[in-house]
Design a protein around this motif. Structure first.
Motif, PDB file in Angstrom:
ATOM      1  N   GLY A  26       0.818  -1.201   0.000  1.00  0.00           N
ATOM      2  CA  GLY A  26       0.000   0.000   0.000  1.00  0.00           C
ATOM      3  C   GLY A  26       0.852   1.251   0.000  1.00  0.00           C
ATOM      4  O   GLY A  26       2.029   1.207   0.356  1.00  0.00           O
ATOM      5  N   ALA A  27       0.250   2.351  -0.393  1.00  0.00           N
ATOM      6  CA  ALA A  27       0.951   3.637  -0.395  1.00  0.00           C
ATOM      7  C   ALA A  27       1.414   3.976   1.011  1.00  0.00           C
ATOM      8  O   ALA A  27       0.726   3.676   1.996  1.00  0.00           O
ATOM      9  CB  ALA A  27       0.030   4.734  -0.924  1.00  0.00           C
ATOM     10  N   ASP A  28       2.600   4.553   1.107  1.00  0.00           N
ATOM     11  CA  ASP A  28       3.171   4.994   2.381  1.00  0.00           C
ATOM     12  C   ASP A  28       3.415   3.854   3.367  1.00  0.00           C
ATOM     13  O   ASP A  28       3.482   4.074   4.572  1.00  0.00           O
ATOM     14  CB  ASP A  28       2.303   6.071   3.039  1.00  0.00           C
ATOM     15  N   GLN A  29       3.533   2.621   2.866  1.00  0.00           N
ATOM     16  CA  GLN A  29       3.791   1.449   3.702  1.00  0.00           C
ATOM     17  C   GLN A  29       5.163   0.860   3.349  1.00  0.00           C
ATOM     18  O   GLN A  29       5.591   0.917   2.201  1.00  0.00           O
ATOM     19  CB  GLN A  29       2.726   0.364   3.456  1.00  0.00           C
ATOM     20  N   PRO A  30       5.842   0.261   4.352  1.00  0.00           N
ATOM     21  CA  PRO A  30       7.067  -0.469   4.010  1.00  0.00           C
ATOM     22  C   PRO A  30       6.713  -1.695   3.168  1.00  0.00           C
ATOM     23  O   PRO A  30       5.555  -2.131   3.144  1.00  0.00           O
ATOM     24  CB  PRO A  30       7.642  -0.888   5.370  1.00  0.00           C
ATOM     25  N   LEU A  31       7.698  -2.221   2.500  1.00  0.00           N
ATOM     26  CA  LEU A  31       7.509  -3.417   1.682  1.00  0.00           C
ATOM     27  C   LEU A  31       7.352  -4.648   2.563  1.00  0.00           C
ATOM     28  O   LEU A  31       7.856  -4.709   3.677  1.00  0.00           O
ATOM     29  CB  LEU A  31       8.709  -3.612   0.753  1.00  0.00           C
ATOM     30  N   PRO A  88       3.318 -15.606  -5.145  1.00  0.00           N
ATOM     31  CA  PRO A  88       1.902 -15.717  -4.800  1.00  0.00           C
ATOM     32  C   PRO A  88       1.670 -15.479  -3.304  1.00  0.00           C
ATOM     33  O   PRO A  88       2.593 -15.594  -2.495  1.00  0.00           O
ATOM     34  CB  PRO A  88       1.545 -17.158  -5.193  1.00  0.00           C
ATOM     35  N   GLU A  89       0.425 -15.162  -2.939  1.00  0.00           N
ATOM     36  CA  GLU A  89       0.094 -14.888  -1.539  1.00  0.00           C
ATOM     37  C   GLU A  89       0.373 -16.074  -0.634  1.00  0.00           C
ATOM     38  O   GLU A  89       0.520 -15.909   0.576  1.00  0.00           O
ATOM     39  CB  GLU A  89      -1.368 -14.448  -1.417  1.00  0.00           C
ATOM     40  N   THR A  90       0.452 -17.277  -1.191  1.00  0.00           N
ATOM     41  CA  THR A  90       0.716 -18.473  -0.392  1.00  0.00           C
ATOM     42  C   THR A  90       2.196 -18.613  -0.016  1.00  0.00           C
ATOM     43  O   THR A  90       2.534 -19.414   0.851  1.00  0.00           O
ATOM     44  CB  THR A  90       0.290 -19.735  -1.158  1.00  0.00           C
ATOM     45  N   ALA A  91       3.076 -17.814  -0.625  1.00  0.00           N
ATOM     46  CA  ALA A  91       4.504 -17.881  -0.309  1.00  0.00           C
ATOM     47  C   ALA A  91       4.746 -17.334   1.095  1.00  0.00           C
ATOM     48  O   ALA A  91       4.093 -16.380   1.523  1.00  0.00           O
ATOM     49  CB  ALA A  91       5.310 -17.086  -1.334  1.00  0.00           C
ATOM     50  N   ALA A  92       5.695 -17.938   1.797  1.00  0.00           N
ATOM     51  CA  ALA A  92       6.000 -17.536   3.174  1.00  0.00           C
ATOM     52  C   ALA A  92       6.526 -16.106   3.232  1.00  0.00           C
ATOM     53  O   ALA A  92       7.320 -15.693   2.367  1.00  0.00           O
ATOM     54  CB  ALA A  92       7.037 -18.483   3.771  1.00  0.00           C
ATOM     55  N   GLU A  93       6.090 -15.363   4.237  1.00  0.00           N
ATOM     56  CA  GLU A  93       6.660 -14.043   4.495  1.00  0.00           C
ATOM     57  C   GLU A  93       7.991 -14.231   5.205  1.00  0.00           C
ATOM     58  O   GLU A  93       8.117 -15.071   6.089  1.00  0.00           O
ATOM     59  CB  GLU A  93       5.728 -13.201   5.374  1.00  0.00           C
ATOM     60  N   VAL A  94       8.998 -13.455   4.785  1.00  0.00           N
ATOM     61  CA  VAL A  94      10.333 -13.551   5.376  1.00  0.00           C
ATOM     62  C   VAL A  94      10.873 -12.150   5.636  1.00  0.00           C
ATOM     63  O   VAL A  94      10.361 -11.165   5.110  1.00  0.00           O
ATOM     64  CB  VAL A  94      11.304 -14.336   4.460  1.00  0.00           C
ATOM     65  N   LEU A  95      11.924 -12.083   6.458  1.00  0.00           N
ATOM     66  CA  LEU A  95      12.616 -10.824   6.702  1.00  0.00           C
ATOM     67  C   LEU A  95      14.016 -10.951   6.122  1.00  0.00           C
ATOM     68  O   LEU A  95      14.806 -11.768   6.581  1.00  0.00           O
ATOM     69  CB  LEU A  95      12.702 -10.515   8.200  1.00  0.00           C
ATOM     70  N   PRO A  96      14.346 -10.157   5.115  1.00  0.00           N
ATOM     71  CA  PRO A  96      15.672 -10.257   4.504  1.00  0.00           C
ATOM     72  C   PRO A  96      16.756  -9.620   5.365  1.00  0.00           C
ATOM     73  O   PRO A  96      16.506  -8.675   6.107  1.00  0.00           O
ATOM     74  CB  PRO A  96      15.516  -9.516   3.183  1.00  0.00           C
ATOM     75  N   ASP A  97      17.958 -10.184   5.250  1.00  0.00           N
ATOM     76  CA  ASP A  97      19.153  -9.605   5.861  1.00  0.00           C
ATOM     77  C   ASP A  97      19.822  -8.641   4.892  1.00  0.00           C
ATOM     78  O   ASP A  97      20.504  -7.715   5.298  1.00  0.00           O
ATOM     79  CB  ASP A  97      20.161 -10.712   6.215  1.00  0.00           C
ATOM     80  N   LEU A 112      19.068  -6.470   1.213  1.00  0.00           N
ATOM     81  CA  LEU A 112      18.113  -6.008   0.209  1.00  0.00           C
ATOM     82  C   LEU A 112      18.878  -5.530  -1.012  1.00  0.00           C
ATOM     83  O   LEU A 112      19.728  -4.637  -0.903  1.00  0.00           O
ATOM     84  CB  LEU A 112      17.274  -4.834   0.734  1.00  0.00           C
ATOM     85  N   LEU A 113      18.604  -6.123  -2.152  1.00  0.00           N
ATOM     86  CA  LEU A 113      19.090  -5.598  -3.427  1.00  0.00           C
ATOM     87  C   LEU A 113      18.077  -4.528  -3.819  1.00  0.00           C
ATOM     88  O   LEU A 113      16.887  -4.809  -3.957  1.00  0.00           O
ATOM     89  CB  LEU A 113      19.168  -6.694  -4.480  1.00  0.00           C
ATOM     90  N   ASP A 140      13.015   3.307   1.438  1.00  0.00           N
ATOM     91  CA  ASP A 140      13.425   4.127   2.583  1.00  0.00           C
ATOM     92  C   ASP A 140      12.640   3.729   3.835  1.00  0.00           C
ATOM     93  O   ASP A 140      13.215   3.535   4.909  1.00  0.00           O
ATOM     94  CB  ASP A 140      13.234   5.619   2.293  1.00  0.00           C
ATOM     95  N   ARG A 141      11.325   3.586   3.707  1.00  0.00           N
ATOM     96  CA  ARG A 141      10.498   3.181   4.852  1.00  0.00           C
ATOM     97  C   ARG A 141      10.854   1.764   5.309  1.00  0.00           C
ATOM     98  O   ARG A 141      10.906   1.474   6.513  1.00  0.00           O
ATOM     99  CB  ARG A 141       9.009   3.258   4.501  1.00  0.00           C
ATOM    100  N   THR A 142      11.102   0.888   4.355  1.00  0.00           N
ATOM    101  CA  THR A 142      11.432  -0.500   4.682  1.00  0.00           C
ATOM    102  C   THR A 142      12.762  -0.580   5.420  1.00  0.00           C
ATOM    103  O   THR A 142      12.872  -1.272   6.443  1.00  0.00           O
ATOM    104  CB  THR A 142      11.483  -1.343   3.396  1.00  0.00           C
ATOM    105  N   LEU A 143      13.765   0.112   4.919  1.00  0.00           N
ATOM    106  CA  LEU A 143      15.073   0.092   5.589  1.00  0.00           C
ATOM    107  C   LEU A 143      14.993   0.699   6.979  1.00  0.00           C
ATOM    108  O   LEU A 143      15.592   0.176   7.929  1.00  0.00           O
ATOM    109  CB  LEU A 143      16.119   0.807   4.731  1.00  0.00           C
TER     110      LEU A 143
END
Length: 190
Positions: free
Chosen positions: A81-86, A108-117, A119-120, A141-144
């Motif tokens: 969404g707008a103004d949201q982190p990835l 797809p939405e069924t893929a597991a959510e993960v937290l990257p170490d 980011l490219l 920027d918001r995500t980092l």
């Protein structure tokens, strides 16, 4: 001129330069990235987020394929969404993708959510100090900012060498990169 106008004008010039570089190098640049690998040691990080090229972005899929073979968990960003982190979902090169925002392919939405170490990070322009010019949505920027608030996260800008500028116009909320990778070199920022 205010920073928003300065960035808007810089984006126009940068998009043209990137498109020209892409037209010349799109067949070989992704392989050049993959041959070099990441500037971050695998012991310090295990999950890396790449991106599917949008418009004239450099291709990170060959690099993600190499990293996956080497045991890294790979994933892709998802705009929620707008103004949201990835948000990030697990994805291995070759797996099925679905159209996301702006028709950018996402897991797809069924893929597991993960937290990257790691980011490219895609961009329109970059400088040696580690600042990048994006599309103006502020997603990275918001995500980092969110991820770096509680853990070590490396940001690796990925672009064509022709996208380098002397200095990127920047504001207070622009998150710096740790490294930049181009088809020609990888360097630490700062």
């Amino acid at each position: 001129m205010d920073i928003a106008e300065e960035k808007r004008l810089a984006r126009q010039v940068a998009a043209k330069r990137r498109a020209e570089a892409h037209a010349q190098l799109m067949e070989t640049a992704g392989s050049s990235l993959a041959l070099r690998g990441l500037p971050v040691a695998a012991g310090a990080a295990r999950t890396v987020s790449g991106f599917i090229p949008y418009k004239s972005e450099i291709d990170t899929v060959p690099l993600l394929a190499r990293l996956s073979r080497e045991g890294w968990r790979t994933c892709l960003p998802v705009v929620i969404g707008a103004d949201q982190p990835l948000l990030f979902r697990a994805w291995t090169p070759g797996e099925t993708l679905a159209p996301g925002v702006w028709d950018i392919p996402i897991p797809p939405e069924t893929a597991a959510e993960v937290l990257p170490d790691v980011l490219l990070v895609p961009m329109l322009a970059f400088d040696r100090q580690g600042y990048r010019l994006g599309y103006g949505g502020g997603f990275y920027d918001r995500t980092l900012e969110k991820l770096r608030a509680f853990r070590r996260v490396w940001a690796v800008g990925v672009a064509y060498a022709a996208q380098e500028v002397e200095a990127v116009p920047r504001g207070d909320h622009d998150a710096p990169l740790d490294y930049v990778m181009t088809e020609q070199e990888t360097f630490a920022c700062g």
